[in-house]
Design an enzyme around this catalytic site. Structure first.
Site, short mmCIF file in Angstrom:
data_model
loop_
_atom_site.label_atom_id
_atom_site.label_comp_id
_atom_site.label_asym_id
_atom_site.label_seq_id
_atom_site.Cartn_x
_atom_site.Cartn_y
_atom_site.Cartn_z
N TYR A 191 38.88 44.53 32.54
CA TYR A 191 38.57 44.05 34.21
C TYR A 191 38.73 45.40 34.93
O TYR A 191 37.79 45.74 35.80
CB TYR A 191 39.66 43.12 34.54
CG TYR A 191 39.81 42.62 35.84
CD1 TYR A 191 38.76 41.89 36.25
CD2 TYR A 191 40.44 43.67 36.96
CE1 TYR A 191 38.61 41.18 37.66
CE2 TYR A 191 40.33 43.00 38.10
CZ TYR A 191 39.49 42.01 38.48
OH TYR A 191 39.50 41.71 39.85
N SER B 258 37.78 45.93 43.22
CA SER B 258 38.92 45.44 43.06
C SER B 258 39.86 46.78 43.49
O SER B 258 39.55 47.77 43.14
CB SER B 258 39.43 44.94 41.97
OG SER B 258 40.95 44.70 41.75
#
Length: 278
Positions: free
Chosen positions: A165, A151
């Site tokens: 995350y 990401s």
């Protein structure tokens, strides 16, 4: 209008996790459209089966199979890889796309240990196990391509924290880089796909006001959220021989976010030219 079909993955077998929705669904159908046989894996077995039905309706029988796979469980990941071999004879491409972004994931003070551990087990261990069993099979057939979804948050900090995350995706980048170097001479390529913020139902439900949306979009030069199909197109490039001299990269597909300091003013005319399979 029917989507265009090609042959960039002709003769290849791909395993895609998180294939029941989003990037995984788009990639599964796109890979099949380019000639691949696809194992569609998802913890949501109905979603994975629906993806296979879509592929079958477009390209005929025998192009895809589904399997329920919880990537936080090593045995599930092992079975997923072995299904590709038993059903299609080999594995050439693995797209470790499944992941979790838990709503209770927050900052260092409020994120609980169980949320941290769950996130790491799915987002990091799941990728490791996928790579482990794919490497074993790819060695038998002269190599392959492994794509791990990371990401943009692994490259940029955010004051809207999801600490577990973010840390997990940083781990994916580091793991991908090291695997790429270790296995480079075996012709097994590893690249990390780093999506920017996407217009998915999950994110749009969370960003349920214009204020919340604009808080993010102000940092995106293109002025819009990305689409899952745009990430699938990037994954297709990394899966195909078009990227044969690429390994160990952080492949950023983020509308310019990671390159920006001050973003342009005015309305955007940027849009995705690609038809979605969803």
């Amino acid at each position: 209008m029917s989507p265009p079909y090609g042959s960039r993955l002709a003769g290849k077998v791909a395993v895609i996790t998180g294939a029941g929705s989003g990037i995984g669904l788009e990639s599964s159908v796109l890979f099949a459209s380019e000639g691949a046989q696809v194992v569609c894996a998802d913890i949501n077995d109905k979603g994975a089966a629906a993806t296979v039905e879509k592929i079958t309706s477009l390209f005929g029988k025998g192009r895809a199979v589904s399997i329920r796979a919880d990537v936080s469980k090593e045995e599930d990941v092992k079975k997923m890889i072995h299904l590709a071999v038993s059903e299609f004879g080999k594995i050439n491409v693995l797209f470790n796309n499944a992941g979790i972004m838990h709503p209770a994931d927050d900052n260092a003070l409020t994120t609980t240990e169980d949320i941290w551990d769950l996130t790491m087990k799915i987002n990091v261990k799941g990728v490791w196990w996928g790579c482990k069993y794919a490497i074993e099979e790819m060695r038998k057939t002269g190599g392959g391509s492994i794509i791990n979804t990371a990401s943009f948050v692994a490259l940029r900090g955010a004051a809207t924290p999801q600490l577990a995350y973010t840390a997990s995706k940083g781990a994916v980048l580091a793991m991908t880089r090291e695997l790429a170097v270790v296995h480079a001479k075996e012709n097994i390529r590893f690249n990390a796909l780093c999506p920017g913020p996407l217009r998915t139902p999950l994110l749009m439900e969370f960003l349920n006001t214009d204020e919340k949306k604009n808080r993010r979009l102000v940092h995106v030069p293109m002025g819009r959220f990305g689409e899952a199909i745009e990430q699938a197109k990037a994954a297709l490039f990394l899966a195909s021989d078009d990227s044969s001299y690429m390994t160990g990269t952080d492949f950023v597909v983020d509308g310019g976010l990671c390159s920006a300091y001050v973003t342009p003013e005015g309305e955007t005319i940027s849009n995705s030219p690609h038809a979605s399979y969803q």
